[in-house]
Design an enzyme around this catalytic site. Structure first.
Site, PDB file in Angstrom:
ATOM      1  N   ARG A 188      33.561  33.222  33.142  1.00 43.72           N
ATOM      2  CA  ARG A 188      32.368  33.731  32.482  1.00 43.72           C
ATOM      3  C   ARG A 188      32.623  34.034  31.016  1.00 43.72           C
ATOM      4  NH1 ARG A 188      29.757  37.515  36.024  1.00 43.72           N
ATOM      5  NH2 ARG A 188      28.997  35.481  36.649  1.00 43.72           N
ATOM      6  N   TYR A 189      33.756  34.634  30.737  1.00 47.49           N
ATOM      7  CA  TYR A 189      34.086  35.044  29.375  1.00 47.49           C
ATOM      8  C   TYR A 189      35.016  34.006  28.749  1.00 47.49           C
ATOM      9  CZ  TYR A 189      32.366  39.636  30.909  1.00 47.49           C
ATOM     10  OH  TYR A 189      31.607  40.676  31.384  1.00 47.49           O
ATOM     11  N   ARG A 244      39.164  34.748  29.638  1.00 54.21           N
ATOM     12  CA  ARG A 244      39.709  35.275  30.895  1.00 54.21           C
ATOM     13  C   ARG A 244      38.901  34.778  32.089  1.00 54.21           C
ATOM     14  NH1 ARG A 244      36.796  38.532  27.834  1.00 54.21           N
ATOM     15  NH2 ARG A 244      35.580  40.300  28.609  1.00 54.21           N
ATOM     16  N   CYS A 300      39.284  41.753  53.300  1.00 54.64           N
ATOM     17  CA  CYS A 300      39.612  43.116  52.900  1.00 54.64           C
ATOM     18  C   CYS A 300      39.978  43.878  54.160  1.00 54.64           C
ATOM     19  CB  CYS A 300      38.400  43.780  52.255  1.00 54.64           C
ATOM     20  SG  CYS A 300      38.067  43.200  50.590  1.00 54.64           S
ATOM     21  N   CYS A 344      33.655  47.623  52.193  1.00 53.03           N
ATOM     22  CA  CYS A 344      32.823  48.620  51.511  1.00 53.03           C
ATOM     23  C   CYS A 344      31.366  48.256  51.763  1.00 53.03           C
ATOM     24  CB  CYS A 344      33.082  48.603  50.008  1.00 53.03           C
ATOM     25  SG  CYS A 344      34.796  48.865  49.575  1.00 53.03           S
ATOM     26  N   CYS A 384      29.573  46.598  48.822  1.00 54.23           N
ATOM     27  CA  CYS A 384      30.254  45.457  48.210  1.00 54.23           C
ATOM     28  C   CYS A 384      29.266  44.553  47.470  1.00 54.23           C
ATOM     29  CB  CYS A 384      30.964  44.642  49.288  1.00 54.23           C
ATOM     30  SG  CYS A 384      31.885  43.248  48.606  1.00 54.23           S
ATOM     31  N   ARG A 394      29.968  41.572  46.683  1.00 54.41           N
ATOM     32  CA  ARG A 394      30.151  40.231  47.255  1.00 54.41           C
ATOM     33  C   ARG A 394      29.885  40.238  48.748  1.00 54.41           C
ATOM     34  NH1 ARG A 394      35.226  40.162  43.832  1.00 54.41           N
ATOM     35  NH2 ARG A 394      34.315  39.781  41.772  1.00 54.41           N
ATOM     36  N   ASP A 408      25.187  46.956  41.566  1.00 55.43           N
ATOM     37  CA  ASP A 408      24.596  45.621  41.386  1.00 55.43           C
ATOM     38  C   ASP A 408      23.370  45.398  42.270  1.00 55.43           C
ATOM     39  OD1 ASP A 408      26.414  44.733  39.485  1.00 55.43           O
ATOM     40  OD2 ASP A 408      27.848  44.054  40.999  1.00 55.43           O
ATOM     41  N   ASP A 430      26.384  45.212  35.037  1.00 55.92           N
ATOM     42  CA  ASP A 430      26.785  43.807  35.101  1.00 55.92           C
ATOM     43  C   ASP A 430      25.480  43.015  35.163  1.00 55.92           C
ATOM     44  OD1 ASP A 430      28.585  41.723  35.122  1.00 55.92           O
ATOM     45  OD2 ASP A 430      29.815  42.589  36.708  1.00 55.92           O
ATOM     46  N   LYS A 462      29.321  42.110  31.698  1.00 58.09           N
ATOM     47  CA  LYS A 462      29.179  43.564  31.666  1.00 58.09           C
ATOM     48  C   LYS A 462      28.587  44.039  30.337  1.00 58.09           C
ATOM     49  CE  LYS A 462      33.198  43.875  34.627  1.00 58.09           C
ATOM     50  NZ  LYS A 462      33.510  42.438  34.615  1.00 58.09           N
TER      51      LYS A 462
HETATM   52  C1  LIG Z   1      34.564  41.894  35.080  1.00 57.52           C
HETATM   53  C2  LIG Z   1      34.890  40.487  34.928  1.00 57.52           C
HETATM   54  C3  LIG Z   1      35.944  40.081  34.119  1.00 57.52           C
HETATM   55  C4  LIG Z   1      36.815  41.056  33.364  1.00 57.52           C
HETATM   56  O1  LIG Z   1      36.073  41.748  32.419  1.00 57.52           O
HETATM   57  P1  LIG Z   1      36.779  42.848  31.527  1.00 57.52           P
HETATM   58  O2  LIG Z   1      35.646  43.464  30.771  1.00 57.52           O
HETATM   59  O3  LIG Z   1      37.757  42.121  30.659  1.00 57.52           O
HETATM   60  O4  LIG Z   1      37.471  43.794  32.446  1.00 57.52           O
HETATM   61  C5  LIG Z   1      36.174  38.739  34.008  1.00 57.52           C
HETATM   62  N1  LIG Z   1      35.428  37.828  34.632  1.00 57.52           N
HETATM   63  C6  LIG Z   1      34.370  38.181  35.412  1.00 57.52           C
HETATM   64  C7  LIG Z   1      33.560  37.116  36.056  1.00 57.52           C
HETATM   65  C8  LIG Z   1      34.074  39.523  35.593  1.00 57.52           C
HETATM   66  O5  LIG Z   1      33.054  39.881  36.372  1.00 57.52           O
END
Ligand SMILES: *Cc1c(COP(=O)(O)O)cnc(C)c1O
Length: 437
Positions: free
Chosen positions: A122-123, A126, A135, A139, A142, A144, A303, A340, A347
């Site tokens: 997504r980002y 990362r 799990c 939870c 959850c 998911r 969520d 989110d 986020k």
């Molecule tokens: C939360 C999340 C991350 C990590 O986000 P940070 O703000 O760096 O902790 C990375 N990918 C996805 C899809 C996420 O939901």
């Protein structure tokens, strides 16, 4: 020291007559004896549900299965279970079957933003790597839930290799977040193999692990596991405490192991109605966390996953909690409150407003006490055009290894080196009528 309480002894004996403390503290024994049925729950706790309620609960479990570790079960306050935060997070509620039209199976579009099975990218820098779909405890809140108990989804090594391959071939990924399910449900040998694979990728700078084991099964945090993880530093661990009652002597022992082994430990909480939607509970939670060397990282707005309506609070509750923390307590005890974004926007931080007004040379701010103050801006500030040409810049801020990357979003609008003056939503009719390009 993690304690073996009287209540835990009783539960252990009911599960298996000959069991002792060493069984109880063995995570595999705990996993083997997770509570998956109403009958077993009733037998172990002595709680009895009415006929009608039982029928509804059974129906709920057909859609969203139950799984509670004996350890987490032992934290339920049986006398007062209807109001108990441990019970509410772990035991089914018939309201889970009510699905509102504002809710989604996959609210964060994790499956759409998935270039290969198991990866959510997504980002820019990362990825989220779903390495396990199981799990020890399910939870009830959850995000998911769509995948909970889905045994077909426990990834094989071959599947994991696809994710690893994607990361290998995507050089902008510098941070890999292992999630699931709970990555610590994997056997030690698989974790060792997986971390070895990931850490040998040159552009992967950090590995993060998201796990709820310290909360629901702290005995999983073994010396053996810590010794495996230590080989692959830097490893950051994020856990998921929602209520101060969860920070027991056993949980503290698990956290101590992680912190002593040298892993930075963070905590992500979810704001849940009737569980922790109270500024006093939250303050107690963050204080107990930092006392145990855990840094509160995120506080999530719940969520829009299917069947979670009864857990959700208005956003105002989260802002009220942030208002009660910021300024009132240590900065490092304060998580970032985030929503989110439904549809996969990622986020978004949300805060009380602190800027009250602004002129060309003064900002008017208020602090946590309600004191209104002004910050006088400099009379002269030499703007420097940044065309990202560090060679020619006389600021000498040049980083030897500064990385050039394309700016996106609002950052791009602020950038001098990019000519964009606006961000326009796709399908904007006014733009579509234009002929000039
Ligand atoms: C939360 C999340 C991350 C990590 O986000 P940070 O703000 O760096 O902790 C990375 N990918 C996805 C899809 C996420 O939901």
């Amino acid at each position: 020291m993690s304690i073996y309480t009287k209540k835990q002894q009783i539960i252990a004996h009911r599960i298996e007559e000959k069991s002792d403390e060493s069984n109880w503290k063995n995570w595999k024994w705990q996993v083997k004896h997770t509570i998956k049925s109403i009958d077993k729950f009733e037998w172990l706790t002595g709680i009895k549900f009415e006929e009608e309620e039982r029928k509804q609960l059974k129906e709920t479990l057909d859609t969203f299965p139950l799984s509670i570790t004996p350890y987490y079960l032992s934290l339920i306050d049986i006398e007062n279970y209807q109001h108990d935060p441990v019970f509410k997070q772990s035991f089914a509620d018939a309201r889970e079957l009510t699905i509102d039209k504002s809710e989604y199976a996959d609210p964060l579009a994790e499956d759409s933003d998935s270039p290969v099975e198991g990866i959510t990218h997504r980002y820019p820098d990362r990825v989220l790597f779903h390495v396990s779909n199981i799990c020890s405890m399910y939870c009830r809140h959850c995000t998911r839930k769509r995948k909970v108990g889905d045994v077909d989804h426990v990834p094989s090594k071959a599947q994991l290799l696809k994710g690893i391959e994607y990361i290998k071939n995507t050089p902008q990924v510098r941070d890999v977040l292992l999630s699931g399910g709970d990555p610590f449900m994997l056997p030690d040998s698989t974790i060792d193999w997986l971390l070895d694979q990931l850490s040998s990728i040159e552009h992967v700078e950090v590995i993060r692990i998201g796990t709820r084991m310290p909360v629901v099964l702290p005995y999983r945090i073994t010396d053996d596991l810590m010794n495996i993880l230590k080989k692959y530093q830097p490893v950051w661990i994020n856990t998921h405490f929602n209520h101060p009652r969860e920070i027991t002597s056993s949980a503290k022992a698990a956290i101590r192991k992680m912190a002593d082994a040298g892993f930075p430990v963070g905590n992500q909480s979810v704001l849940l109605a009737d569980v922790n939607d109270c500024p006093r509970i939250m303050k107690k939670l963050v204080h107990t966390l930092v006392q145990n060397r855990v840094r509160p990282y995120y506080l999530y707005q719940c969520d829009l996953s299917e069947g979670l309506m009864h857990f959700r609070t208005p956003v105002g509750k989260g802002i009220e909690i942030m208002e009660s923390l910021i300024g009132h307590t240590s900065g490092f005890a304060i998580p970032t409150y985030v929503i989110d974004a439904p549809g996969g926007g990622g986020k978004i931080p949300v805060m009380p407003n602190y800027i009250i007004s602004w002129s060309t040379n003064k900002v008017v701010l208020r602090n946590y006490e309600g004191v209104i103050t002004t910050y006088k801006e400099p009379d002269a500030y030499e703007q420097r055009l940044c065309d990202r040409n560090c060679e020619k810049c006389d600021l000498e801020l040049k980083l030897d290894a500064s990385e050039e990357y394309a700016s996106t979003g609002i950052e791009k609008l602020l950038s001098d080196s990019d000519k964009s003056i606006s961000l326009v939503p796709e399908g904007n009719e006014r733009y579509e009528r234009r002929h000039d390009d």
